[in-house]
Design a protein around this motif. Structure first.
Motif, mmCIF file in Angstrom:
data_model
loop_
_atom_site.group_PDB
_atom_site.id
_atom_site.type_symbol
_atom_site.label_atom_id
_atom_site.label_comp_id
_atom_site.label_asym_id
_atom_site.label_seq_id
_atom_site.Cartn_x
_atom_site.Cartn_y
_atom_site.Cartn_z
ATOM 1 N N ASP A 264 36.929 8.521 13.506
ATOM 2 C CA ASP A 264 36.182 7.830 14.564
ATOM 3 C C ASP A 264 37.066 6.820 15.286
ATOM 4 N N GLU A 265 37.835 6.039 14.511
ATOM 5 C CA GLU A 265 38.699 5.032 15.124
ATOM 6 C C GLU A 265 39.851 5.681 15.886
ATOM 7 N N ARG B 104 35.358 7.766 9.122
ATOM 8 C CA ARG B 104 35.618 6.467 9.751
ATOM 9 C C ARG B 104 37.018 6.438 10.360
ATOM 10 N N ARG C 197 25.711 11.601 20.744
ATOM 11 C CA ARG C 197 26.508 11.293 19.562
ATOM 12 C C ARG C 197 25.800 10.296 18.653
ATOM 13 N N TRP C 198 26.213 10.323 17.378
ATOM 14 C CA TRP C 198 25.744 9.339 16.405
ATOM 15 C C TRP C 198 26.869 8.348 16.142
ATOM 16 N N SER C 199 26.481 7.130 15.805
ATOM 17 C CA SER C 199 27.480 6.155 15.389
ATOM 18 C C SER C 199 27.961 6.500 13.984
ATOM 19 N N ILE C 200 29.123 5.993 13.617
ATOM 20 C CA ILE C 200 29.679 6.300 12.305
ATOM 21 C C ILE C 200 28.803 5.744 11.188
ATOM 22 N N ASP C 201 28.215 4.576 11.394
ATOM 23 C CA ASP C 201 27.335 4.019 10.363
ATOM 24 C C ASP C 201 26.085 4.872 10.196
ATOM 25 N N GLU C 202 25.555 5.384 11.292
ATOM 26 C CA GLU C 202 24.379 6.245 11.218
ATOM 27 C C GLU C 202 24.701 7.547 10.484
ATOM 28 N N LYS D 260 37.463 12.804 21.720
ATOM 29 C CA LYS D 260 36.045 13.126 21.631
ATOM 30 C C LYS D 260 35.575 13.795 22.920
ATOM 31 N N LEU E 168 30.164 12.903 15.846
ATOM 32 C CA LEU E 168 31.016 11.873 16.420
ATOM 33 C C LEU E 168 31.540 12.265 17.796
ATOM 34 N N ASP F 273 38.846 7.524 19.201
ATOM 35 C CA ASP F 273 38.659 6.660 20.366
ATOM 36 C C ASP F 273 40.005 6.269 20.974
#
Length: 689
Positions: free
Chosen positions: A653-654, A650, A670-675, A662, A578, A657
């Motif tokens: 991550d929120e 999650r 970086r990877w997305s949280i869903d990934e 980060k 992340l 930001d």
């Protein structure tokens, strides 16, 4: 079955993570999954009440169906949050009920997760690099703003002290001489506590009730005077607990271990008779020490009623004047205190830096004692297996090579590594596949992985016998209480597994045979041979101690170890992907996320706790850490499910930001949280960089 953070538009399904209500659960459930969950919980109670033999309360072979049963149920209105087997309905698939799929553990204490995908063996892969501690620096504007914030704090704080002493002297009475008495506190020494920590006390010493398992119940409080006092509101909040040292999840109010503790209290009572030498030693003390020695692979062991006292009272019995202690600069305060009490000379090396250690060894061996330059009577290296603030793991293979070359004694503090790492849960030596007998002194505590309290020292029998006489803890300290001893024995035996005397206890081609005297159920000593690592013979345990089959077989202990390893790797690497700056080894259940600015501590803590799914975290700052490396320290447990770690990621991550946290990987990497959530198994399996 598990929890997941949701937006208001994601539906109105209920969650157990909410403000506590005084009313019973409504029979009108928000979803079919939540209704089925409540039916299962009521059904489990009904079947337990009707059954002549209670259903074991420890988790058996795990399966996903934590919400199912086909037998008649009781009224759902009888469900009670204090006696909660309630399953969070978030992300629970609707399945037809089957009578075979019923969990016996309380889901709020230990999460239900049956997927074998979410398992990992904690072991060092041969040939993989062993990295030391690496400080990761953020952008310069983060460092600059952090230093400026401290500068502003110092200027305004001293200005308030100057004006306050003159215009509000009663409020500063403890900092000023009065009536011929000196001030109780120094305004300079207490400056950090008064001007920074008090303003962030909301983050610390939160009152809780119940078991600190997968979830925990907070007693809500407010402050109307800037945290000088806290006022309880009378409300309670159940939150996801990512802040306790409950690594294997054995801190449970119900289960096989809790049943053993209850039986021990009935037989022996709850208190001890005083110190070990004044009649406090019981059959259980002998059994516990024998079991600890076999667990860690040593000849003998000595247990203590307090982990801190284990180091601070035993180290002075090992070294003294004319001896040299070489200590890692980040060793725990109990080690530092013990070394100071011993009178030995002490030198420190940079944290986990083997070049610094070897350079220091060459210097101290060649120079000898100060002034006289005589050879040292004894040189002892003290390190920790797993460092609690950094999450780093000692480079034990390199230290063993140095030990062979420079001939020093090795003391390893395994307070956080024992029971938490290694394919068999036997600590740092198990993780690296090193013979534990090559380590002179093994120290550990029972407060983390075993859900109890106290500590131990293990090593050669002649050394332990001498420590029983010279160590202060054996002579002056109180003996461990009966409930703690029974919890240690039950949880440790659950990890090892228990065999009958007719079954061979060797389960590996690379075992260590240990011939020793074992205590049977009547307290008599019998010769027995144990192969390390492996299950323990039932002759060792008291005759009245009966563990459920899932615990005595060792199956659940192995499952907990593998769940902990997966959760540790997943959270650590998920945060890295992340873009956060983290410290430590990915196998460590301690995952520090660096915040840098102290002002972000309370914000991060409050934003995690105020989410729809509240999350409790531990934030740490100076003086426990360097001034600018304020951090949040996640403590992973085997009781967490994969969905629990998803929820934490999650939330991070929120919040990351929003708070500009980060500063690790570049955005393109970086990877997305869903990934991350979808590719969790792949992420955990990635080789170390």
């Amino acid at each position: 079955m598990a929890i997941r953070s949701r937006t208001p538009s994601s539906g109105g399904s209920q969650s157990m993570f909410k403000k506590r209500s005084t009313q019973s659960l409504s029979p009108t459930m928000a979803s079919a999954a939540s209704y089925l969950s409540a039916v299962s919980q009521a059904d489990a109670r009904a079947r337990t009440a009707r059954s002549p033999t209670p259903t074991p309360t420890a988790t058996p072979a795990l399966s996903f169906a934590s919400t199912t049963s086909s037998e008649p149920t009781t009224d759902i209105d009888e469900l009670d949050e204090d006696d909660e087997k309630f399953i969070s309905p978030l992300s629970v698939p609707f399945r037809p009920p089957t009578s075979e799929q019923v969990f016996n553990t309380v889901h709020t204490e230990f999460g239900h997760c049956a997927s074998e995908e979410f398992r990992l063996t904690s072991a060092h892969k041969p040939g993989a690099p062993i990295h030391g501690h690496v400080d990761k620096d953020p952008p310069y504007y983060i460092l600059l703003s952090t230093y400026i914030s401290y500068l502003v704090l110092i200027c305004l704080g001293h200005m308030r002290d100057f004006l306050g002493k003159r215009f509000h002297p009663k409020a500063y009475r403890h900092l000023m001489p009065h009536d011929g008495y000196a001030s109780l506190n120094s305004d300079f020494d207490s400056f950090y506590t008064r001007r920074l920590k008090v303003r962030m006390d909301e983050c610390f010493a939160q009152p809780v009730t119940g078991v600190a398992g997968r979830t925990i119940v907070l007693l809500d409080r407010v402050s109307l005077d800037y945290n000088r006092t806290q006022v309880p509101t009378g409300n309670k909040t159940r939150a996801l607990n990512i802040s306790s040292y409950n690594y294997l999840g054995f801190a449970q109010a119900r289960g096989g271990c809790a049943d053993v503790v209850e039986e021990a209290i009935k037989r022996y009572g709850i208190s001890t008779c005083g110190s070990r030498l004044e009649g406090g030693t019981s059959e259980l003390h002998t059994v516990a020490e024998e079991l600890v020695a076999r667990f860690v692979g040593a000849e003998d062991a000595l247990i203590s009623s307090m982990g801190f006292a284990t180091n601070s009272t035993i180290i002075p019995a090992l070294v003294g004047k004319g001896c040299l202690v070489i200590s890692d600069e980040l060793n725990h305060s109990s080690i530092r205190f013990g070394v100071r009490q011993s009178g030995a000379h002490v030198r420190m090396f940079r944290h986990n830096d083997m070049r610094s250690l070897e350079s220091l060894l060459r210097e101290v061996i060649s120079q000898g004692q100060p002034k006289t330059h005589r050879p040292w009577k004894k040189i002892m290296l003290i390190v920790e297996g797993l460092y609690s603030m950094e999450g780093t793991m000692v480079n034990l293979p390199a230290i063993m090579n140095l030990k062979e070359s420079y001939k020093f004694y090795l003391f390893v503090d395994e307070a956080h590594s024992i029971g938490a790492i290694g394919p068999n849960g036997r600590g740092i030596a198990d993780y690296f596949g090193i013979d534990p007998r090559s380590i002179d002194i093994l120290m550990g505590t029972f407060t983390k992985s075993f859900g109890a309290a106290g500590g131990y020292i293990a090593g050669k029998k002649d050394v332990i016998d001498r420590l029983r006489v010279k160590g202060y803890s054996g002579t002056y300290a109180e003996a461990m209480s009966i409930p703690l001893l029974s919890q240690v024995i039950a949880s440790m035996a659950s990890i090892m597994g228990v065999t009958t005397p007719t079954v061979s206890s060797s389960n590996s081609s690379s075992t260590i045979a240990i011939r020793s005297h074992a205590a049977n159920g009547n307290g008599h000593l019998t010769d027995d041979e144990y192969h390390h690592p492996g299950p323990v013979s039932s002759k060792i345990l008291p005759s009245w101690m009966t563990l459920p089959p899932e615990l005595s077989s060792g199956e659940e202990g192995r499952t907990r170890l593998r769940r902990l390893a997966f959760n540790s790797f997943y959270l650590h690497r998920g945060l890295d992907k992340l873009g956060f700056i983290t410290y430590g080894h990915p196998a460590s259940p301690i995952v520090p996320l660096i915040l840098f600015n102290p002002g972000k501590m309370m914000m991060f803590h409050r934003m995690m706790k105020d989410r729809e799914v509240p999350i409790v975290v531990v934030v740490v700052a100076y003086p426990a850490t360097p001034l600018i490396t304020t951090r949040v320290r996640f403590c992973v447990s085997a009781s967490h499910t994969k969905e629990d770690i998803d929820c934490v990621l999650r939330a991070c991550d929120e919040i990351g930001d929003i708070m500009d946290l980060k500063h690790g990987l570049a955005p393109a990497d970086r990877w997305s949280i869903d990934e991350i959530c979808d590719r969790a198994v792949e992420l955990v399996s990635l080789p170390e960089a």
